[in-house]
Write a protein that holds these residues in place. Structure first.
Motif, short mmCIF file in Angstrom:
data_model
loop_
_atom_site.label_atom_id
_atom_site.label_comp_id
_atom_site.label_asym_id
_atom_site.label_seq_id
_atom_site.Cartn_x
_atom_site.Cartn_y
_atom_site.Cartn_z
N ASN A 97 -31.31 -16.92 67.41
CA ASN A 97 -31.73 -15.72 68.12
C ASN A 97 -31.74 -14.49 67.21
O ASN A 97 -32.63 -13.65 67.28
CB ASN A 97 -30.81 -15.46 69.33
CG ASN A 97 -31.53 -15.72 70.64
OD1 ASN A 97 -32.65 -15.28 70.83
ND2 ASN A 97 -30.90 -16.44 71.54
N SER A 114 -32.21 -15.29 75.67
CA SER A 114 -31.59 -14.23 74.87
C SER A 114 -30.10 -14.50 74.72
O SER A 114 -29.52 -15.32 75.44
CB SER A 114 -31.80 -12.88 75.55
OG SER A 114 -31.07 -12.84 76.77
N GLU A 115 -29.47 -13.78 73.79
CA GLU A 115 -28.02 -13.90 73.62
C GLU A 115 -27.30 -13.58 74.92
O GLU A 115 -26.32 -14.25 75.28
CB GLU A 115 -27.54 -12.95 72.51
CG GLU A 115 -27.67 -13.51 71.12
CD GLU A 115 -26.86 -12.73 70.10
OE1 GLU A 115 -25.63 -12.55 70.32
OE2 GLU A 115 -27.44 -12.30 69.10
#
Length: 350
Positions: A97, A114-115
């Protein structure tokens, strides 16, 4: 122009990674571009299957850092163009990412959560997330040292389930057994260790793809028929269950999930209600069943990554079964020598 895809997670042991099943999904649809295997070890079993892979390259482990991985990907990209990179392991996601801006500059596309999304569904934070969204989960305790095991047993009652932060789960029937598996999982995956209430019932999985906007692109529900000692599905069957599908849809919407995931559910033996056990941020190792049941989820992710429009996929055909088996791959010793000396293996095509 044909597109080339690089895939990780190529080990196919008794705890198989998803990379080879994903590759089989793409080959089933006669993917025209190259499929490039990215391996961490020269003994990752799947890398020697020249019928599935065109080229194989060794890459550094995720804990080696982002820069080493980026440099290696740049080298591979210079040797054979990578159009899409599909990491398939939980432990890779944070590293990859953070490299997405650099990968985009190189023309290498991804389609990942996403993180923040990965953190929200983590085993350590899942209870908090589900409480907020009204989703039923087993009672959970997060353990950062072995001193917390006794307190967890008092709260959760025996037996309890001890889980690694990334993989593996064990049902423990005593304090001593819980200590043994805590040590084993800590040594393998690190902290925290998750202690969870044990609930009897049938186990179900749903392989999903989300578009990142809250929409479910496609889903394949499966009932587990056989499990390994580590709790992995060794046989399963696709099912038609509106309630299970709706649960998956609710989770994808709440998380605004982008990319593949696996939703693990338990059907309570007493109430017949579905209980969320965990959400894995990648495809499961049984994902080839999706293509066999007419819903090729890995192919959908590839098209989304490449910026192509993907319509909502139909429901899979129920009653399709998978049974996993082991096989031996026989190849010249030169294959292993090439990987250990050069870090790469190029299969010759007729």
């Amino acid at each position: 122009m044909t597109k080339n895809i690089a895939i990780t997670g190529l080990s196919a042991t008794d705890n198989p990674a998803p990379g080879i099943p994903i590759t089989r999904c793409l080959r089933k649809d006669n993917w025209k571009g190259k499929i490039i295997g990215l391996a961490y070890d020269a003994f990752d079993t799947g890398i020697y299957d020249g019928e599935l892979l065109d080229e194989v390259y060794l890459i550094p482990y995720p804990n080696a850092g982002e820069q080493l991985l980026l440099e290696r990907l740049k080298y591979i990209h210079s040797q054979t163009r990578i159009d899409m990179f599909l990491p398939t392991l939980d432990s890779e996601l944070f590293t990859v990412n953070r490299l997405v801006p650099e990968l985009n500059k190189l023309g290498i596309k991804t389609f990942l959560p996403s993180e923040e999304q990965v953190k929200m569904r983590s085993k350590a934070l899942l209870s908090e997330f589900c409480e907020k969204h009204g989703i039923h989960v087993p009672k959970t305790e997060v353990l950062n040292d072995q001193r917390g095991i006794a307190d967890a047993i008092k709260k959760l009652k025996l037996p309890i389930v001890i889980k690694g932060v990334f993989y593996e789960a064990y049902v423990c029937y005593s304090l001593e057994e819980a200590h043994i598996y805590f040590g084993k999982l800590n040594a393998k995956w690190g902290l925290p260790i998750i202690a969870q209430e044990y609930l009897p019932g049938e186990e179900y999985d749903v392989a999903c793809v989300g578009d990142g906007k809250g929409n479910l692109v496609g889903a394949v529900p499966m009932r587990k028929l056989r499990l390994t000692e580590k709790g992995k599905a060794w046989a399963g069957v696709t099912i038609k269950d509106k309630k299970l599908y709706e649960q998956a849809e609710k989770l994808i919407d709440a998380l605004k999930w982008r990319g593949p995931c696996e939703v693990e559910m338990l059907k309570d033996a007493k109430t017949n209600e579905y209980i969320l056990v965990e959400i894995n941020p990648r495809f499961p190792s049984w994902i080839y069943l999706s293509a066999g049941a007419g819903v090729n989820l890995p192919l959908a992710v590839v098209h989304l990554a490449l910026g192509e429009k993907v319509k909502k996929l139909q429901a899979p055909q129920p009653g399709f079964t998978f049974v996993r088996h082991a096989t031996d791959l026989v190849c010249p010793m030169s294959y292993l020598e090439s990987l250990t000396t050069k870090g790469e293996l190029i299969f010759e095509r007729k």
